[in-house]
Design an enzyme around this catalytic site. Structure first.
Site, PDB file in Angstrom:
ATOM      1  N   GLU A 250       8.814  -0.411 -41.098  1.00  0.00           N
ATOM      2  CA  GLU A 250       9.912  -1.330 -40.798  1.00  0.00           C
ATOM      3  C   GLU A 250       9.982  -1.571 -39.298  1.00  0.00           C
ATOM      4  O   GLU A 250       9.550  -0.739 -38.492  1.00  0.00           O
ATOM      5  CB  GLU A 250      11.227  -0.729 -41.299  1.00  0.00           C
ATOM      6  CG  GLU A 250      12.430  -1.669 -41.157  1.00  0.00           C
ATOM      7  CD  GLU A 250      13.654  -1.165 -41.902  1.00  0.00           C
ATOM      8  OE1 GLU A 250      14.650  -1.900 -41.958  1.00  0.00           O
ATOM      9  OE2 GLU A 250      13.610  -0.034 -42.441  1.00  0.00           O
TER      10      GLU A 250
ATOM     11  N   GLU B  26      17.872  -3.376 -50.991  1.00  0.00           N
ATOM     12  CA  GLU B  26      19.200  -2.755 -51.050  1.00  0.00           C
ATOM     13  C   GLU B  26      20.296  -3.818 -51.109  1.00  0.00           C
ATOM     14  O   GLU B  26      21.214  -3.857 -50.278  1.00  0.00           O
ATOM     15  CB  GLU B  26      19.409  -1.798 -49.872  1.00  0.00           C
ATOM     16  CG  GLU B  26      18.474  -0.603 -49.935  1.00  0.00           C
ATOM     17  CD  GLU B  26      18.755   0.473 -48.895  1.00  0.00           C
ATOM     18  OE1 GLU B  26      19.692   0.301 -48.077  1.00  0.00           O
ATOM     19  OE2 GLU B  26      18.039   1.493 -48.892  1.00  0.00           O
TER      20      GLU B  26
ATOM     21  N   GLU C 120      11.333   3.503 -51.225  1.00  0.00           N
ATOM     22  CA  GLU C 120      11.772   4.282 -50.073  1.00  0.00           C
ATOM     23  C   GLU C 120      12.089   5.694 -50.542  1.00  0.00           C
ATOM     24  O   GLU C 120      12.937   5.874 -51.424  1.00  0.00           O
ATOM     25  CB  GLU C 120      13.009   3.668 -49.390  1.00  0.00           C
ATOM     26  CG  GLU C 120      12.742   2.375 -48.648  1.00  0.00           C
ATOM     27  CD  GLU C 120      13.956   1.874 -47.877  1.00  0.00           C
ATOM     28  OE1 GLU C 120      14.781   2.715 -47.457  1.00  0.00           O
ATOM     29  OE2 GLU C 120      14.072   0.647 -47.694  1.00  0.00           O
TER      30      GLU C 120
ATOM     31  N   GLN D 261       9.071   6.908 -43.090  1.00  0.00           N
ATOM     32  CA  GLN D 261       8.183   5.778 -42.905  1.00  0.00           C
ATOM     33  C   GLN D 261       6.870   6.253 -42.294  1.00  0.00           C
ATOM     34  O   GLN D 261       6.732   7.423 -41.950  1.00  0.00           O
ATOM     35  CB  GLN D 261       8.832   4.727 -42.029  1.00  0.00           C
ATOM     36  CG  GLN D 261      10.043   4.074 -42.674  1.00  0.00           C
ATOM     37  CD  GLN D 261      10.654   2.969 -41.818  1.00  0.00           C
ATOM     38  OE1 GLN D 261      10.087   2.505 -40.850  1.00  0.00           O
ATOM     39  NE2 GLN D 261      11.859   2.570 -42.180  1.00  0.00           N
TER      40      GLN D 261
END
Length: 501
Positions: free
Chosen positions: A27, A175, A306, A355
């Site tokens: 991200e 989300e 995630e 991540q």
């Protein structure tokens, strides 16, 4: 020393473990993209077209199967046209989610696809539903994947790319219950159908559209998405408008995400973390049960795009950049997640660690001086590479001590491919070694290689000064009369590679 027994049926194949369960997530957050992957073409650090070379080399060693980008919460603020064309002409934006810093858009669509090509990874592009439009996302798909003469294909060629890319995975927002729009499940389900309809297959590029799903075990959200697809068992070959439903799941020690230290923790906090990590299997089962009731033929995949640990940031770093250290504890979190993923590979089709670089449970930590550190979690991914696209095997713990309260002492999974097998074993006890005896049934076997990963304690981690404090080393084994015997140190993860007769 404690003892444990397990059995693996080498002749009882299960579901194929998709390599995409070992996916990654990058991200525009902190130093994941800028200062992580992207250093710029003028950097003194070795790079290929601005992408840091040693990072690419390290990730290629993992066989990284896919990379999710540009978010995360950032995705629903990101407008892709701002990230194409000459870099000096690209407009800036403010990254309000992560540090309130100015984003210069120097890393955009072409740079991301170049990164995927260098990594040998499939692209998972997450589109903007929260602040974008159906047309914007539809045109992004066209820009990336359409050949021939069309408005977006011409625009792509103007920006230097003649041939379209293959982009198999497409996220419909992120989300949506929170940072992606604060929608209700029913409201988002309608949006997912609409956006999914206009994310079209162009030429030979077939999209796997992923609807933004639940947090943790919010099965009501999953139910709303499955209901929106209508009858999946009616007609000769009904095609769902989206092919995957996601959920997100983060681990912590019991106090909640972003509330606890990555490196300083009590025994109770260690076991609390293991308890939370192990609970991912219950969460997967709950989503599976809902999906199975609507989709018994499993046409729609479950996607955990995630997952990982979420600790406090390291002292002195920007709290919005989510930079945390990575310890043996984190490695064990990854190990037990993968064991659960293997057992549910029939429905679970993709997972993405959060991540890849310098953010949350990262594979790699870098700094501007040129230092690069492989984390304990990186080593779990590398040691488990043999599970990619292998066939899961029935693996059962027959007896094992309890590490603490309801935390089991042993976690195990196994798979087979090309007349070989890989066995993964985790000792979840903080202070007790574990002698493990595994009955290998159904086929003859011999040990090709065995390795173990641990540290001086569960908080051990790697730094530029001590890059190999936690790294895999050879593990002694014995295999007699079909029984594999290994001794696992406390807080350790091991893999045993077998040749099968």
């Amino acid at each position: 020393m404690s003892t444990a027994r397990a059995v693996i049926d080498l002749d009882v194949p299960g579901d194929v473990i998709s390599r995409h369960l070992y996916g990654h997530f990058a991200e525009h957050l902190g130093r994941c993209i800028y200062g992580g992957f992207w250093v710029g073409e003028d950097s003194p650090l070795p790079n290929v077209r601005g992408i840091r070379s040693d990072v690419v080399e390290a990730l290629r060693a993992l066989g990284i199967p896919n990379l999710r980008w540009p978010g995360g919460c950032f995705a629903d603020d990101y407008h892709w046209r701002d990230g194409i064309g000459p870099r000096e002409s690209r407009p800036t934006m403010v990254n309000t989610h992560w540090g309130d810093v100015v984003e210069n858009n120097h890393f955009g669509t072409h740079e991301f696809m170049d990164l995927c090509d260098l990594l040998g990874a499939d692209a998972y592009v997450n589109g903007n539903v929260g602040s974008g439009t159906v047309r914007e996302m539809s045109e992004w798909v066209e820009y990336l994947t359409r050949d021939g003469d069309s408005p977006m294909a011409r625009l792509r060629r103007e920006n230097g790319r003649d041939e379209p890319w293959k982009v198999p995975f497409w996220g419909i927002g992120n989300e949506a219950w929170g940072c992606g729009g604060n929608m209700t499940a029913q409201q988002y389900a309608l949006e997912a159908r609409r956006y999914g309809t206009y994310c079209r297959n162009h030429g030979g590029n077939e999209l796997y559209r992923i609807a933004a799903g639940a947090s943790d075990d919010d099965t009501a959200w999953t139910r709303a998405l499955m209901e929106s697809l209508g009858c999946l068992t009616c007609g000769s070959n009904p095609t769902p408008v989206f092919q995957g439903v996601s959920f997100h799941y983060y681990s912590h020690a019991g106090g909640g995400i972003n509330t606890e230290s990555a490196t300083s923790f009590t025994d109770d906090e260690f076991y609390g973390t293991m308890r939370k990590a192990l609970d991912v299997e219950r969460v997967i089962r709950r989503h599976e049960a809902v999906m199975d009731s609507y989709d018994p033929d499993r046409k729609v995949g479950l996607i955990l795009d995630e997952w990982g640990t979420w600790w406090n940031v390291e002292p002195g770093t920007n709290p919005g950049f989510l930079f945390q250290q990575n310890t043996v504890r984190d490695a064990l979190v990854a190990a037990v997640h993968f064991d659960a993923f293997h057992r549910h590979a029939g429905r679970l089709k993709m997972a993405n660690i959060a991540q890849t670089l310098n953010v949350l449970q990262a594979m790699i930590l870098t700094d501007d001086s040129g230092a690069m550190v492989l984390t304990p979690t990186y080593h779990v991914f590398e040691m488990n590479r043999g599970h990619h696209d292998a066939t899961a095997l029935a693996a059962h713990v027959l007896s094992a001590p309890t590490a603490a309260d309801d935390v089991p002492g042993l976690s195990v999974s196994a798979s087979t491919r090309d007349d070989g097998a890989l066995v993964s074993l985790s000792n979840l006890s903080l202070d007790a070694a574990l002698e493990v005896r595994v009955d290998l049934r159904g086929r003859g076997a011999s040990v090709r290689r065995a390795r173990v990963l641990t540290g001086t304690d569960a908080a051990a981690h790697n730094t530029p000064e001590t890059p190999d404090a936690v790294a895999p080393v050879e593990l002694e084994t014995s295999l007699e009369a079909g029984v594999l015997s290994v001794t696992l140190p406390p807080h350790s993860f091991a893999t045993v590679e077998l040749d099968l007769a």
